[in-house]
Motif scaffolding. Structure first.
Motif, PDB file in Angstrom:
ATOM      1  N   LEU A 177      -4.020  -5.982 -10.898  1.00  0.00           N
ATOM      2  CA  LEU A 177      -2.570  -5.941 -10.758  1.00  0.00           C
ATOM      3  C   LEU A 177      -2.179  -5.571  -9.326  1.00  0.00           C
ATOM      4  N   THR A 178      -2.874  -4.587  -8.767  1.00  0.00           N
ATOM      5  CA  THR A 178      -2.588  -4.182  -7.389  1.00  0.00           C
ATOM      6  C   THR A 178      -2.854  -5.324  -6.413  1.00  0.00           C
ATOM      7  N   MET A 179      -3.966  -6.016  -6.591  1.00  0.00           N
ATOM      8  CA  MET A 179      -4.299  -7.140  -5.716  1.00  0.00           C
ATOM      9  C   MET A 179      -3.249  -8.246  -5.817  1.00  0.00           C
ATOM     10  N   LYS A 180      -2.739  -8.472  -7.029  1.00  0.00           N
ATOM     11  CA  LYS A 180      -1.710  -9.490  -7.213  1.00  0.00           C
ATOM     12  C   LYS A 180      -0.418  -9.088  -6.507  1.00  0.00           C
ATOM     13  N   GLU A 181      -0.056  -7.826  -6.633  1.00  0.00           N
ATOM     14  CA  GLU A 181       1.171  -7.339  -6.004  1.00  0.00           C
ATOM     15  C   GLU A 181       1.067  -7.338  -4.474  1.00  0.00           C
ATOM     16  N   LEU A 182      -0.149  -7.190  -3.953  1.00  0.00           N
ATOM     17  CA  LEU A 182      -0.343  -7.105  -2.513  1.00  0.00           C
ATOM     18  C   LEU A 182      -0.919  -8.388  -1.909  1.00  0.00           C
ATOM     19  N   LYS A 183      -0.993  -9.467  -2.667  1.00  0.00           N
ATOM     20  CA  LYS A 183      -1.667 -10.683  -2.207  1.00  0.00           C
ATOM     21  C   LYS A 183      -1.115 -11.191  -0.880  1.00  0.00           C
ATOM     22  N   ALA A 184       0.187 -11.373  -0.804  1.00  0.00           N
ATOM     23  CA  ALA A 184       0.785 -11.906   0.426  1.00  0.00           C
ATOM     24  C   ALA A 184       0.573 -10.946   1.594  1.00  0.00           C
ATOM     25  N   PHE A 185       0.729  -9.658   1.327  1.00  0.00           N
ATOM     26  CA  PHE A 185       0.526  -8.680   2.391  1.00  0.00           C
ATOM     27  C   PHE A 185      -0.920  -8.692   2.871  1.00  0.00           C
ATOM     28  N   ILE A 186      -1.875  -8.819   1.949  1.00  0.00           N
ATOM     29  CA  ILE A 186      -3.288  -8.812   2.328  1.00  0.00           C
ATOM     30  C   ILE A 186      -3.624 -10.007   3.221  1.00  0.00           C
ATOM     31  N   ILE A 187      -3.077 -11.177   2.902  1.00  0.00           N
ATOM     32  CA  ILE A 187      -3.310 -12.357   3.736  1.00  0.00           C
ATOM     33  C   ILE A 187      -2.733 -12.138   5.128  1.00  0.00           C
ATOM     34  N   ILE A 210       5.712  -5.719  -0.098  1.00  0.00           N
ATOM     35  CA  ILE A 210       5.004  -4.787  -0.984  1.00  0.00           C
ATOM     36  C   ILE A 210       5.992  -3.915  -1.753  1.00  0.00           C
ATOM     37  N   PRO A 211       5.645  -3.534  -2.998  1.00  0.00           N
ATOM     38  CA  PRO A 211       6.468  -2.583  -3.751  1.00  0.00           C
ATOM     39  C   PRO A 211       6.404  -1.201  -3.103  1.00  0.00           C
ATOM     40  N   GLU A 212       7.435  -0.419  -3.299  1.00  0.00           N
ATOM     41  CA  GLU A 212       7.507   0.900  -2.658  1.00  0.00           C
ATOM     42  C   GLU A 212       6.341   1.794  -3.060  1.00  0.00           C
ATOM     43  N   LYS A 213       5.810   1.629  -4.281  1.00  0.00           N
ATOM     44  CA  LYS A 213       4.718   2.490  -4.742  1.00  0.00           C
ATOM     45  C   LYS A 213       3.439   2.276  -3.936  1.00  0.00           C
ATOM     46  N   HIS A 214       3.372   1.163  -3.200  1.00  0.00           N
ATOM     47  CA  HIS A 214       2.171   0.869  -2.413  1.00  0.00           C
ATOM     48  C   HIS A 214       2.368   1.130  -0.924  1.00  0.00           C
ATOM     49  N   TYR A 215       3.451   1.791  -0.542  1.00  0.00           N
ATOM     50  CA  TYR A 215       3.714   2.034   0.879  1.00  0.00           C
ATOM     51  C   TYR A 215       2.565   2.800   1.548  1.00  0.00           C
ATOM     52  N   GLN A 216       2.112   3.881   0.907  1.00  0.00           N
ATOM     53  CA  GLN A 216       1.045   4.681   1.518  1.00  0.00           C
ATOM     54  C   GLN A 216      -0.250   3.884   1.598  1.00  0.00           C
ATOM     55  N   LYS A 217      -0.545   3.112   0.557  1.00  0.00           N
ATOM     56  CA  LYS A 217      -1.758   2.295   0.561  1.00  0.00           C
ATOM     57  C   LYS A 217      -1.704   1.261   1.683  1.00  0.00           C
TER      58      LYS A 217
END
Length: 430
Positions: free
Chosen positions: A6-16, A134-141
């Protein structure tokens, strides 16, 4: 595993975007590293090499306060694509001049100034893009991931650049830089879709009105403003450090190009460890205390190790203590800013922040170069062999820079102690 997916899906665009832009940053860093080595070898002046950074930051600082309006109005992807393309064009121009043996230092000054001007618009656009992807919950990550890539770049840049310079030439370094640009450009163009911010009436503001509103927001939020001013004071000390480091390490008998590369590598490894720590750490009870404590650790250690040490292992210990906490500080500061500042205004606020936070950097670089070349090195050159200054800072070229590091250590500690008492910064936790 489901949570990871789920995390990888939410961050997919950011990771690329993050991974390809990091590759491009590596290429640019190698070119910059090679040009600094080339400039110092040719001119043997801390001021000459420091002016490369001065020329980059002056237009960036002057124009940043007005760039937020452009960033908030224009398409973020187009801004980033145009800025990256312009930087690549400048790199090609340097390559052409080198091939024809016509590269002069003023060419690099002019190109750095133009790149700094383009970064004025690109930086707030990139900052807002991160918030949009990215969603706000992943800001620190996400902040930890960005620190991780920056640290990795610091580790491998001197190794790869030094190896390529030894085995080939600087043109090869530049060619690799251009290849990394193409990778990042194509990824952003074809694989990243950046959401648009809902238009508000503020988008009808003039550039001057937007700049004024950005400053007004910070004036009304004194904790944010005082934190930015704290970082501006730290940047002043840090930029003088950056101006003096190559001059000392390249000049001392126990230093040289390899030693400078090793110190940069150790710095990168330290930041890498700090990035991993902040990425895996839970939310701290007080982000403000983390920021204050990590900066105090940095300012109270490395400068003194550089001042009094005369061997590579001691310098490396200082690099570890000075840099391991910086990614932790950056991540917590980043989360504070993203959590406090409304998304539709982030471009304007980040631009105003960039002007206030970074205006001390060109001043520090210039002053650091002048102090090394015109004050501390001449002062140490006339000291008697048995004098107290020689006992602490050594003899020969590079001893003046070591004396400057002692002064910077004292200045950094005093700065941290003063801002620790700032009530507005501590109230950010509320």
């Amino acid at each position: 595993m489901d949570q990871i997916k789920l995390t990888m899906k939410e961050l997919k665009a950011f990771i690329i975007l993050w991974s390809t832009q990091s590759i491009s940053t590596l290429g640019s860093s190698m070119t910059n590293f090679a040009l600094i080595i080339l400039s110092y070898q040719r001119y043997e002046s801390a001021l000459v090499t420091a002016m490369l950074s001065v020329c980059t930051y002056v237009p960036y600082v002057i124009m940043s306060i007005f760039a937020g309006a452009i960033s908030d109005r224009w398409n973020k992807k187009y801004i980033m694509l145009a800025s990256d393309s312009f930087a690549a064009f400048c790199t090609v121009f340097v390559w052409i001049l080198l091939r024809n043996d016509r590269l002069e230092i003023w060419h690099l000054y002019a190109l750095n100034a133009l790149n700094g001007l383009m970064n004025t618009i690109q930086q707030p656009a990139a900052d807002v893009t991160t918030s949009l992807l990215i969603p706000e919950k992943h800001y620190q990550k996400a902040s930890g991931m960005r620190s991780f890539s920056n640290s990795l770049v610091n580790i491998v840049t001197p190794m790869i650049a030094s190896t390529l310079l030894a085995l080939t030439n600087i043109q090869t370094v530049i060619l690799l830089d251009l290849i990394t640009f193409v990778i990042a450009f194509l990824a952003l163009l074809f694989f990243i879709k950046i959401p648009e911010i809902q238009k508000e009436k503020t988008t009808q503001e003039t550039v001057l009105q937007s700049a004024k509103n950005g400053l007004k927001y910070m004036k009304q939020n004194r904790g944010i403003l005082d934190l930015i001013l704290f970082l501006a004071a730290i940047n002043f000390t840090a930029s003088m450090y950056n101006a003096a480091l190559p001059a000392m390490i390249l000049s001392k008998e126990t230093g040289g190009e390899v030693a400078l590369g090793v110190i940069n590598m150790v710095t990168g490894i330290s930041m890498l460890v700090g990035s991993i720590m902040v990425s895996l750490s839970p939310t701290p009870m007080s982000r403000v205390k983390v920021i204050l404590n990590t900066l105090l650790l940095s300012m109270s250690t490395e400068n003194f190790f550089l001042a009094f040490g005369n061997t590579l292992p001691i310098w490396c210990v200082g690099a570890v203590l000075g840099w391991i906490g910086i990614p932790i500080m950056n991540a917590n500061m980043d989360v504070l800013f993203r959590s406090y500042i409304p998304l539709p205004m982030q471009g304007r606020i980040y631009s105003a922040r960039n002007t206030l936070q970074f205006f001390t950097i060109p001043i520090g670089y210039f002053l650091g170069g002048v102090l090394v070349d015109r004050v501390f090195e001449p002062f140490m050159a006339i000291q008697p062999a048995q004098g107290v200054f020689v006992m602490f800072f050594g003899t020969g070229k590079g001893s003046g820079a070591a004396f400057l590091f002692f002064v910077l250590g004292v200045l950094g500690v005093v700065t941290c102690l003063v801002f620790r008492k700032d009530k507005n910064i501590r109230q950010l936790e509320q």
